[in-house]
Design a protein around this motif. Structure first.
Motif, PDB file in Angstrom:
ATOM      1  N   SER A  24    -118.586   3.626  19.108  1.00  0.00           N
ATOM      2  CA  SER A  24    -117.441   4.067  19.909  1.00  0.00           C
ATOM      3  C   SER A  24    -116.136   3.951  19.132  1.00  0.00           C
ATOM      4  O   SER A  24    -116.058   3.282  18.101  1.00  0.00           O
ATOM      5  CB  SER A  24    -117.353   3.243  21.196  1.00  0.00           C
ATOM      6  OG  SER A  24    -117.124   1.885  20.893  1.00  0.00           O
ATOM      7  N   ILE A  25    -115.123   4.599  19.689  1.00  0.00           N
ATOM      8  CA  ILE A  25    -113.753   4.554  19.166  1.00  0.00           C
ATOM      9  C   ILE A  25    -112.912   3.774  20.159  1.00  0.00           C
ATOM     10  O   ILE A  25    -113.028   3.988  21.361  1.00  0.00           O
ATOM     11  CB  ILE A  25    -113.176   5.979  19.028  1.00  0.00           C
ATOM     12  CG1 ILE A  25    -113.955   6.776  17.994  1.00  0.00           C
ATOM     13  CG2 ILE A  25    -111.690   5.933  18.691  1.00  0.00           C
ATOM     14  CD1 ILE A  25    -113.604   8.257  17.962  1.00  0.00           C
ATOM     15  N   CYS A  26    -112.062   2.887  19.646  1.00  0.00           N
ATOM     16  CA  CYS A  26    -111.103   2.197  20.515  1.00  0.00           C
ATOM     17  C   CYS A  26    -109.693   2.574  20.085  1.00  0.00           C
ATOM     18  O   CYS A  26    -109.339   2.438  18.910  1.00  0.00           O
ATOM     19  CB  CYS A  26    -111.287   0.683  20.451  1.00  0.00           C
ATOM     20  SG  CYS A  26    -110.164  -0.175  21.585  1.00  0.00           S
ATOM     21  N   HIS A  27    -108.912   3.049  21.054  1.00  0.00           N
ATOM     22  CA  HIS A  27    -107.531   3.458  20.804  1.00  0.00           C
ATOM     23  C   HIS A  27    -106.521   2.416  21.273  1.00  0.00           C
ATOM     24  O   HIS A  27    -105.328   2.697  21.301  1.00  0.00           O
ATOM     25  CB  HIS A  27    -107.227   4.761  21.563  1.00  0.00           C
ATOM     26  CG  HIS A  27    -107.985   5.945  21.069  1.00  0.00           C
ATOM     27  ND1 HIS A  27    -107.644   6.637  19.932  1.00  0.00           N
ATOM     28  CD2 HIS A  27    -109.077   6.580  21.573  1.00  0.00           C
ATOM     29  CE1 HIS A  27    -108.467   7.656  19.763  1.00  0.00           C
ATOM     30  NE2 HIS A  27    -109.357   7.640  20.740  1.00  0.00           N
ATOM     31  N   CYS A  28    -106.971   1.216  21.676  1.00  0.00           N
ATOM     32  CA  CYS A  28    -106.008   0.233  22.203  1.00  0.00           C
ATOM     33  C   CYS A  28    -104.979  -0.114  21.132  1.00  0.00           C
ATOM     34  O   CYS A  28    -105.224   0.009  19.929  1.00  0.00           O
ATOM     35  CB  CYS A  28    -106.721  -1.011  22.734  1.00  0.00           C
ATOM     36  SG  CYS A  28    -107.210  -2.215  21.487  1.00  0.00           S
ATOM     37  N   THR A  29    -103.831  -0.554  21.572  1.00  0.00           N
ATOM     38  CA  THR A  29    -102.754  -0.860  20.626  1.00  0.00           C
ATOM     39  C   THR A  29    -103.101  -2.059  19.747  1.00  0.00           C
ATOM     40  O   THR A  29    -102.643  -2.128  18.610  1.00  0.00           O
ATOM     41  CB  THR A  29    -101.420  -1.068  21.361  1.00  0.00           C
ATOM     42  OG1 THR A  29    -101.588  -2.083  22.349  1.00  0.00           O
ATOM     43  CG2 THR A  29    -100.954   0.227  22.027  1.00  0.00           C
ATOM     44  N   ASP A  30    -103.914  -2.990  20.238  1.00  0.00           N
ATOM     45  CA  ASP A  30    -104.350  -4.102  19.379  1.00  0.00           C
ATOM     46  C   ASP A  30    -105.180  -3.565  18.212  1.00  0.00           C
ATOM     47  O   ASP A  30    -104.981  -3.972  17.062  1.00  0.00           O
ATOM     48  CB  ASP A  30    -105.175  -5.121  20.162  1.00  0.00           C
ATOM     49  CG  ASP A  30    -104.329  -6.051  21.009  1.00  0.00           C
ATOM     50  OD1 ASP A  30    -103.094  -6.125  20.792  1.00  0.00           O
ATOM     51  OD2 ASP A  30    -104.898  -6.714  21.895  1.00  0.00           O
ATOM     52  N   CYS A  31    -106.123  -2.668  18.480  1.00  0.00           N
ATOM     53  CA  CYS A  31    -106.936  -2.098  17.402  1.00  0.00           C
ATOM     54  C   CYS A  31    -106.072  -1.296  16.430  1.00  0.00           C
ATOM     55  O   CYS A  31    -106.291  -1.347  15.216  1.00  0.00           O
ATOM     56  CB  CYS A  31    -108.065  -1.234  17.956  1.00  0.00           C
ATOM     57  SG  CYS A  31    -109.456  -2.212  18.575  1.00  0.00           S
ATOM     58  N   GLN A  32    -105.103  -0.585  16.946  1.00  0.00           N
ATOM     59  CA  GLN A  32    -104.200   0.152  16.066  1.00  0.00           C
ATOM     60  C   GLN A  32    -103.473  -0.809  15.124  1.00  0.00           C
ATOM     61  O   GLN A  32    -103.407  -0.583  13.913  1.00  0.00           O
ATOM     62  CB  GLN A  32    -103.195   0.963  16.877  1.00  0.00           C
ATOM     63  CG  GLN A  32    -103.803   2.127  17.608  1.00  0.00           C
ATOM     64  CD  GLN A  32    -102.825   2.800  18.551  1.00  0.00           C
ATOM     65  OE1 GLN A  32    -101.619   2.602  18.486  1.00  0.00           O
ATOM     66  NE2 GLN A  32    -103.357   3.603  19.465  1.00  0.00           N
ATOM     67  N   GLN A  33    -102.956  -1.891  15.673  1.00  0.00           N
ATOM     68  CA  GLN A  33    -102.198  -2.828  14.858  1.00  0.00           C
ATOM     69  C   GLN A  33    -103.105  -3.610  13.904  1.00  0.00           C
ATOM     70  O   GLN A  33    -102.760  -3.808  12.742  1.00  0.00           O
ATOM     71  CB  GLN A  33    -101.408  -3.776  15.743  1.00  0.00           C
ATOM     72  CG  GLN A  33    -100.385  -4.576  14.972  1.00  0.00           C
ATOM     73  CD  GLN A  33     -99.423  -5.299  15.869  1.00  0.00           C
ATOM     74  OE1 GLN A  33     -99.718  -5.567  17.022  1.00  0.00           O
ATOM     75  NE2 GLN A  33     -98.269  -5.606  15.337  1.00  0.00           N
ATOM     76  N   LEU A  34    -104.265  -4.066  14.391  1.00  0.00           N
ATOM     77  CA  LEU A  34    -105.174  -4.833  13.534  1.00  0.00           C
ATOM     78  C   LEU A  34    -105.714  -4.012  12.364  1.00  0.00           C
ATOM     79  O   LEU A  34    -105.959  -4.554  11.286  1.00  0.00           O
ATOM     80  CB  LEU A  34    -106.334  -5.397  14.355  1.00  0.00           C
ATOM     81  CG  LEU A  34    -105.991  -6.603  15.229  1.00  0.00           C
ATOM     82  CD1 LEU A  34    -107.069  -6.830  16.281  1.00  0.00           C
ATOM     83  CD2 LEU A  34    -105.798  -7.851  14.380  1.00  0.00           C
ATOM     84  N   THR A  35    -105.921  -2.720  12.565  1.00  0.00           N
ATOM     85  CA  THR A  35    -106.449  -1.876  11.489  1.00  0.00           C
ATOM     86  C   THR A  35    -105.348  -1.249  10.647  1.00  0.00           C
ATOM     87  O   THR A  35    -105.608  -0.796   9.537  1.00  0.00           O
ATOM     88  CB  THR A  35    -107.308  -0.720  12.035  1.00  0.00           C
ATOM     89  OG1 THR A  35    -106.486   0.112  12.847  1.00  0.00           O
ATOM     90  CG2 THR A  35    -108.506  -1.226  12.795  1.00  0.00           C
ATOM     91  N   GLY A  36    -104.146  -1.168  11.193  1.00  0.00           N
ATOM     92  CA  GLY A  36    -103.071  -0.508  10.477  1.00  0.00           C
ATOM     93  C   GLY A  36    -103.214   1.000  10.498  1.00  0.00           C
ATOM     94  O   GLY A  36    -102.647   1.710   9.671  1.00  0.00           O
ATOM     95  N   THR A  37    -103.962   1.518  11.479  1.00  0.00           N
ATOM     96  CA  THR A  37    -104.171   2.956  11.587  1.00  0.00           C
ATOM     97  C   THR A  37    -104.299   3.357  13.061  1.00  0.00           C
ATOM     98  O   THR A  37    -103.957   2.586  13.943  1.00  0.00           O
ATOM     99  CB  THR A  37    -105.387   3.384  10.734  1.00  0.00           C
ATOM    100  OG1 THR A  37    -105.419   4.809  10.662  1.00  0.00           O
ATOM    101  CG2 THR A  37    -106.679   2.840  11.273  1.00  0.00           C
ATOM    102  N   ALA A  38    -104.782   4.542  13.333  1.00  0.00           N
ATOM    103  CA  ALA A  38    -104.711   5.119  14.671  1.00  0.00           C
ATOM    104  C   ALA A  38    -105.761   4.614  15.659  1.00  0.00           C
ATOM    105  O   ALA A  38    -105.555   4.700  16.864  1.00  0.00           O
ATOM    106  CB  ALA A  38    -104.815   6.646  14.572  1.00  0.00           C
ATOM    107  N   PHE A  39    -106.896   4.120  15.193  1.00  0.00           N
ATOM    108  CA  PHE A  39    -107.970   3.666  16.081  1.00  0.00           C
ATOM    109  C   PHE A  39    -108.987   2.886  15.263  1.00  0.00           C
ATOM    110  O   PHE A  39    -108.889   2.826  14.037  1.00  0.00           O
ATOM    111  CB  PHE A  39    -108.653   4.820  16.806  1.00  0.00           C
ATOM    112  CG  PHE A  39    -109.141   5.913  15.896  1.00  0.00           C
ATOM    113  CD1 PHE A  39    -110.378   5.830  15.277  1.00  0.00           C
ATOM    114  CD2 PHE A  39    -108.365   7.040  15.659  1.00  0.00           C
ATOM    115  CE1 PHE A  39    -110.837   6.830  14.439  1.00  0.00           C
ATOM    116  CE2 PHE A  39    -108.811   8.049  14.819  1.00  0.00           C
ATOM    117  CZ  PHE A  39    -110.046   7.944  14.213  1.00  0.00           C
ATOM    118  N   ARG A  40    -109.969   2.315  15.955  1.00  0.00           N
ATOM    119  CA  ARG A  40    -111.046   1.580  15.277  1.00  0.00           C
ATOM    120  C   ARG A  40    -112.381   2.142  15.751  1.00  0.00           C
ATOM    121  O   ARG A  40    -112.560   2.427  16.926  1.00  0.00           O
ATOM    122  CB  ARG A  40    -110.973   0.104  15.632  1.00  0.00           C
ATOM    123  CG  ARG A  40    -112.010  -0.711  14.898  1.00  0.00           C
ATOM    124  CD  ARG A  40    -112.036  -2.163  15.287  1.00  0.00           C
ATOM    125  NE  ARG A  40    -110.757  -2.785  15.435  1.00  0.00           N
ATOM    126  CZ  ARG A  40    -110.296  -3.767  14.662  1.00  0.00           C
ATOM    127  NH1 ARG A  40    -111.033  -4.220  13.675  1.00  0.00           N
ATOM    128  NH2 ARG A  40    -109.129  -4.300  14.881  1.00  0.00           N
TER     129      ARG A  40
END
Length: 134
Positions: A24-40
């Protein structure tokens, strides 16, 4: 499906038996910030089907808006994110970061979570179920 992989520098490696349909793809803002990109992109696997074969990841415990605590595992040498799992007692489910798997090309996302936080400039992923939250 058997997968294996590890961090970018090779200090940590793993193997797992996964169901590719659990990708799956997660678009939450935590995943965005933790990865440094748009989603995980993650594939879920039960504890008994995941094994680290070399090294020991560092752990950062993130507390979500709900109060839930999630252990974020990464390589202390190169910083590659490896997985996330719950904190505390009880059975664990690991969210393996798909980019760390050698078989990543075969782990096609089936669902998108927290789509309401998706960045507006992203294209839609055709055929992938959308869930606004989780």
């Amino acid at each position: 499906m058997k997968i294996d992989g590890g961090c970018h520098c090779g200090a940590i490696t793993y193997e797992a038996e996964v169901d590719p349909d659990k990708t799956s793809i997660c678009h939450c803002t935590d995943c965005q910030q933790l990865t440094g990109t748009a989603f995980r992109v993650t594939v879920r696997v039960s504890e008994e089907n995941y094994r680290i074969t070399r090294g020991t990841p560092k752990i950062y415990v993130k507390v979500g808006d709900s109060g839930a605590r999630r252990a974020q595992a990464f390589c202390g040498e190169c910083g590659s994110h490896l997985y996330a799992t719950s904190v505390g007692d009880g059975p664990k489910v690991y969210g393996i970061r798909v980019g760390t798997a050698r078989q990543r090309d075969h782990l096609v996302p089936r669902r998108q979570f927290w789509h309401r936080s998706a960045l507006h400039w992203l294209p839609e992923f055709e055929g992938v179920t959308v869930v606004d939250e989780q």
